[in-house]
Design an enzyme around this catalytic site. Structure first.
Site, PDB file in Angstrom:
ATOM      1  N   GLU A 273       2.415   7.443  -9.685  1.00  0.00           N
ATOM      2  CA  GLU A 273       2.325   8.884  -9.405  1.00  0.00           C
ATOM      3  C   GLU A 273       3.369   9.165  -8.335  1.00  0.00           C
ATOM      4  OE1 GLU A 273       0.428  10.846 -11.038  1.00  0.00           O
ATOM      5  OE2 GLU A 273      -1.219   9.624 -11.787  1.00  0.00           O
TER       6      GLU A 273
ATOM      7  N   GLU B 119      12.871  16.831  -3.309  1.00  0.00           N
ATOM      8  CA  GLU B 119      11.561  17.001  -2.691  1.00  0.00           C
ATOM      9  C   GLU B 119      11.693  16.942  -1.171  1.00  0.00           C
ATOM     10  OE1 GLU B 119       8.701  13.783  -3.091  1.00  0.00           O
ATOM     11  OE2 GLU B 119       7.244  15.288  -3.712  1.00  0.00           O
TER      12      GLU B 119
ATOM     13  N   LYS C 127      -3.775  -1.016  -0.395  1.00  0.00           N
ATOM     14  CA  LYS C 127      -3.069  -0.832   0.880  1.00  0.00           C
ATOM     15  C   LYS C 127      -2.889   0.654   1.185  1.00  0.00           C
ATOM     16  CE  LYS C 127       1.272  -0.436   2.149  1.00  0.00           C
ATOM     17  NZ  LYS C 127       1.254   0.379   3.371  1.00  0.00           N
TER      18      LYS C 127
ATOM     19  N   CYS D  28       2.382  16.271  -3.261  1.00  0.00           N
ATOM     20  CA  CYS D  28       3.356  15.954  -4.310  1.00  0.00           C
ATOM     21  C   CYS D  28       3.452  17.071  -5.339  1.00  0.00           C
ATOM     22  CB  CYS D  28       2.965  14.658  -4.990  1.00  0.00           C
ATOM     23  SG  CYS D  28       1.220  14.665  -5.425  1.00  0.00           S
TER      24      CYS D  28
HETATM   25  P1  NAP Z   1       6.518   5.882   0.014  1.00  0.00           P
HETATM   26  O1  NAP Z   1       7.474   5.540   1.049  1.00  0.00           O
HETATM   27  O2  NAP Z   1       6.868   5.636  -1.404  1.00  0.00           O
HETATM   28  O3  NAP Z   1       5.156   5.149   0.405  1.00  0.00           O
HETATM   29  C1  NAP Z   1       4.023   5.117  -0.407  1.00  0.00           C
HETATM   30  C2  NAP Z   1       3.287   3.826  -0.175  1.00  0.00           C
HETATM   31  O4  NAP Z   1       4.079   2.726  -0.639  1.00  0.00           O
HETATM   32  C3  NAP Z   1       2.994   3.532   1.281  1.00  0.00           C
HETATM   33  O5  NAP Z   1       1.746   2.859   1.388  1.00  0.00           O
HETATM   34  C4  NAP Z   1       4.139   2.599   1.646  1.00  0.00           C
HETATM   35  O6  NAP Z   1       3.873   1.805   2.765  1.00  0.00           O
HETATM   36  C5  NAP Z   1       4.270   1.775   0.403  1.00  0.00           C
HETATM   37  N1  NAP Z   1       5.577   1.141   0.195  1.00  0.00           N
HETATM   38  C6  NAP Z   1       6.765   1.383   0.806  1.00  0.00           C
HETATM   39  N2  NAP Z   1       7.737   0.577   0.301  1.00  0.00           N
HETATM   40  C7  NAP Z   1       7.147  -0.186  -0.648  1.00  0.00           C
HETATM   41  C8  NAP Z   1       7.619  -1.196  -1.536  1.00  0.00           C
HETATM   42  N3  NAP Z   1       8.896  -1.590  -1.550  1.00  0.00           N
HETATM   43  N4  NAP Z   1       6.737  -1.765  -2.397  1.00  0.00           N
HETATM   44  C9  NAP Z   1       5.445  -1.387  -2.427  1.00  0.00           C
HETATM   45  N5  NAP Z   1       4.944  -0.448  -1.598  1.00  0.00           N
HETATM   46  C10 NAP Z   1       5.774   0.162  -0.723  1.00  0.00           C
HETATM   47  O7  NAP Z   1       6.120   7.401   0.047  1.00  0.00           O
HETATM   48  P2  NAP Z   1       5.747   8.249   1.316  1.00  0.00           P
HETATM   49  O8  NAP Z   1       6.990   8.812   1.875  1.00  0.00           O
HETATM   50  O9  NAP Z   1       4.829   7.499   2.185  1.00  0.00           O
HETATM   51  O10 NAP Z   1       4.868   9.375   0.590  1.00  0.00           O
HETATM   52  C11 NAP Z   1       5.390  10.572   0.175  1.00  0.00           C
HETATM   53  C12 NAP Z   1       5.755  10.552  -1.309  1.00  0.00           C
HETATM   54  O11 NAP Z   1       4.612  10.311  -2.112  1.00  0.00           O
HETATM   55  C13 NAP Z   1       6.315  11.836  -1.802  1.00  0.00           C
HETATM   56  O12 NAP Z   1       7.496  11.609  -2.509  1.00  0.00           O
HETATM   57  C14 NAP Z   1       5.232  12.390  -2.710  1.00  0.00           C
HETATM   58  O13 NAP Z   1       5.655  13.228  -3.717  1.00  0.00           O
HETATM   59  C15 NAP Z   1       4.611  11.188  -3.224  1.00  0.00           C
HETATM   60  N6  NAP Z   1       3.240  11.444  -3.644  1.00  0.00           N
HETATM   61  C16 NAP Z   1       2.974  11.526  -4.971  1.00  0.00           C
HETATM   62  C17 NAP Z   1       1.689  11.779  -5.414  1.00  0.00           C
HETATM   63  C18 NAP Z   1       1.364  11.865  -6.868  1.00  0.00           C
HETATM   64  O14 NAP Z   1       0.202  11.815  -7.210  1.00  0.00           O
HETATM   65  N7  NAP Z   1       2.315  11.967  -7.742  1.00  0.00           N
HETATM   66  C19 NAP Z   1       0.664  11.935  -4.491  1.00  0.00           C
HETATM   67  C20 NAP Z   1       0.974  11.855  -3.128  1.00  0.00           C
HETATM   68  C21 NAP Z   1       2.277  11.595  -2.733  1.00  0.00           C
HETATM   69  P3  NAP Z   1       4.191   2.413   4.239  1.00  0.00           P
HETATM   70  O15 NAP Z   1       3.511   3.719   4.332  1.00  0.00           O
HETATM   71  O16 NAP Z   1       3.609   1.468   5.155  1.00  0.00           O
HETATM   72  O17 NAP Z   1       5.670   2.502   4.285  1.00  0.00           O
END
Ligand code: NAP
Ligand code: MG
Length: 490
Positions: A268, A399, A194, A302
């Site tokens: 991650e 963050e 997804k 990230c």
């Molecule tokens: P997020 O809200 O955690 O979303 C990530 C993904 O998870 C999206 O596809 C989201 O769908 C989905 N999601 C949301 N709630 C969920 C649930 N309860 N169960 C399963 N999946 C769910 O994060 P974001 O705000 O989009 O992304 C930014 C974050 O990602 C930052 O904190 C960043 O540090 C982290 N990040 C980490 C890495 C790494 O490699 N460590 C790399 C990139 C980003 P929707 O988008 O449709 O809500």
């Protein structure tokens, strides 16, 4: 010789002429279905959502919203493909399919780069030079491992896991899909992935590539939707492995929900990396590294260098050079090849960043933003630094995920190290010094998955990536990335 500072071209109001990438070499469908069992199908409940261009707020396309029933269909297709051809196929044959994906991605690289910038807001220079080539490189790299798994783990018998459920964020949409899909396929698993709600388009175009590469139906399924769709994948009882990249908050939820199920998982998560600059560093290079570390991809990284720890004796020089450099950064049209900083990915992310700008000022840090113009429509944030931040400040600990840098100073190596390690995260770090001994000492003691020395934000498929502490569990990339998709029997 004159001691006057060099006058920058920008001081005279000189501007680059616009150099936009054209958008007439590809097409985007008005509506996309779900990619299940090798074809695009309508969502069962008939619901769709719009994906917009964050630089203009215009709608680009309408995308299917997968329900629990759709996720179930996708998992069933993945299971059937796993039990059928895929898990029985030789590694060499699996490798051929993955090499094909890599080559088609290279052929369509210009299209993928442009669509990535349109849908997500990142500058075309980055999509073109970083995201898309690296995504193809991941497929090439893991294709090469498909028939060599027993050599990767001598003395063990590697076996695939089954169906991998994968959920990815919006900051590197195609690259994150490649990080997840390539090793899963190389190891003989099938996939349900997804993409994030705001950036589904390159994943859907990747589905076309997968279809054109002739992969057996059901080996890769791509379902678009929001958080609930992600939760339905993660919690599906017939998923054997969960791979998630995203926020620490959602990572925690996932870890809790799959506890005791026996599903293998990698998470991650977030980061709050420090770039540590010693007085003996090459200052101009370090300033360039700081700029690359935090302003690259609007700080939507990230492993961004979102903190700067600078040795006190050079702090004034570093900050003044940094401000000078910030003035030259061009914020604007992501499709323009001159653009350094593109659009913030969504209205809600911009709101989060703006709330932190207020938090930082309320905490007593001094905010400085470059004076560039930003377009009227779309979501924008000027490059921002906070000086005088202290360790307990929220802008130092949390963050922000935007182009915002918190700056602190230190006197001794030990103080720099203690401050670098003093956050809940441990994804990455950077050290800038002329002395090899300091590099060895710092890189051994910074508690982070990746530590760069005299450079920052460099990626390669052969190198493992992943965090300590609240930055995650497990590693992706390199040999370590295979381990996450295998049972290693003795
Ligand atoms: P997020 O809200 O955690 O979303 C990530 C993904 O998870 C999206 O596809 C989201 O769908 C989905 N999601 C949301 N709630 C969920 C649930 N309860 N169960 C399963 N999946 C769910 O994060 P974001 O705000 O989009 O992304 C930014 C974050 O990602 C930052 O904190 C960043 O540090 C982290 N990040 C980490 C890495 C790494 O490699 N460590 C790399 C990139 C980003 P929707 O988008 O449709 O809500
Ligand atoms: Mg979008």
């Amino acid at each position: 010789m004159s001691t006057e500072p060099t006058k920058l071209a920008f001081d005279d109001g000189w501007q680059y002429a616009p150099a936009p990438e054209s958008t007439d070499h590809f097409s985007i469908d008005e509506q996309y279905g779900l990619f299940i069992n090798g074809e695009f199908v309508a969502p069962e409940e008939g619901r769709y959502f719009e994906t917009i261009n964050p630089a203009t707020e215009d709608t680009i396309s309408s995308v299917a919203l997968a329900s629990k029933a759709d996720v179930d269909r996708a998992v069933k297709a993945a299971r059937k493909a796993y039990n059928g051809k895929w898990s029985k196929m030789s590694g060499a044959d699996r490798g051929k399919y993955i090499f094909r994906i890599a080559r088609i991605l290279q052929e369509r690289a210009r299209e993928f780069a442009t669509v990535e910038s349109l849908d997500g807001g990142k500058p075309i220079r980055e999509s073109r030079d970083i995201d898309i080539p690296l995504a193809a490189a991941h497929f090439f790299y893991y294709a090469g491992w498909a028939d060599k798994l027993e050599y990767a783990f001598p003395g063990r018998t590697p076996a695939s896991l089954g169906v991998a459920g994968q959920v990815i964020p919006w900051n590197f949409p195609l690259l994150m899909a490649a990080w997840k899909i390539a090793p899963a396929l190389a190891c003989g698993n099938t996939v349900v992935l997804k993409p994030a709600e705001t950036t589904p388009l390159t994943a859907l175009k990747l589905a076309e590539v997968i279809r054109d590469a002739g992969l057996p139906p059901g080996v890769v399924n791509i379902v678009t939707g929001a958080g609930e769709t992600g939760a339905a994948i993660v919690n599906h009882p017939d998923v054997n492995k969960v791979a998630f990249t995203g926020s620490t908050e959602v990572g925690r939820l996932i870890q809790r929900s799959i506890a005791g199920t026996g599903k293998k998982y990698t998470l991650e998560l977030g980061g709050k990396a420090a770039n540590v600059i010693f007085a003996d560093a090459a200052i101009d290079q370090a300033v360039e590294g700081i700029v690359n570390g935090i302003f690259f991809n609007q700080g939507h990284v990230c492993c961004a260098g979102s903190r700067l720890l600078v040795q006190e004796s050079v702090a004034d020089e570093v900050i003044s050079k940094l401000k000078e450099r910030m003035e030259t950064l061009i914020v604007g049209d992501p499709l323009d090849k001159n653009t350094d900083i593109g659009a913030i990915n969504s209205a809600s992310q911009l709101e989060t960043i703006q709330s932190y700008l207020k938090v930082g000022q309320d905490e007593g840090a001094v905010m400085y933003q470059s004076s560039c113009n930003v377009p009227d429509r779309g979501y924008w944030c000027r490059p921002t630094i906070f000086t005088g931040a202290s360790q307990s400040n929220r802008i130092v600990q949390e963050e922000i995920f935007g182009p915002v840098l918190a700056i602190q100073t230190f006197r001794t190596l030990e103080e720099g190290l203690t401050k670098a390690n003093n956050t809940p995260y441990g994804l990455s770090g950077g050290v800038w010094t002329d002395k090899g001994a300091k590099i060895f000492k710092m890189t051994q003691k910074i508690r982070a998955g990746v530590v760069w020395a005299n450079t920052f934000n460099k990626f390669d498929p052969t190198s493992p990536f992943g965090g300590y502490k609240e930055s995650g569990v497990g590693r992706e990339g390199g040999l370590h990335g295979l381990d996450a998709y295998l049972k290693l029997e003795v």
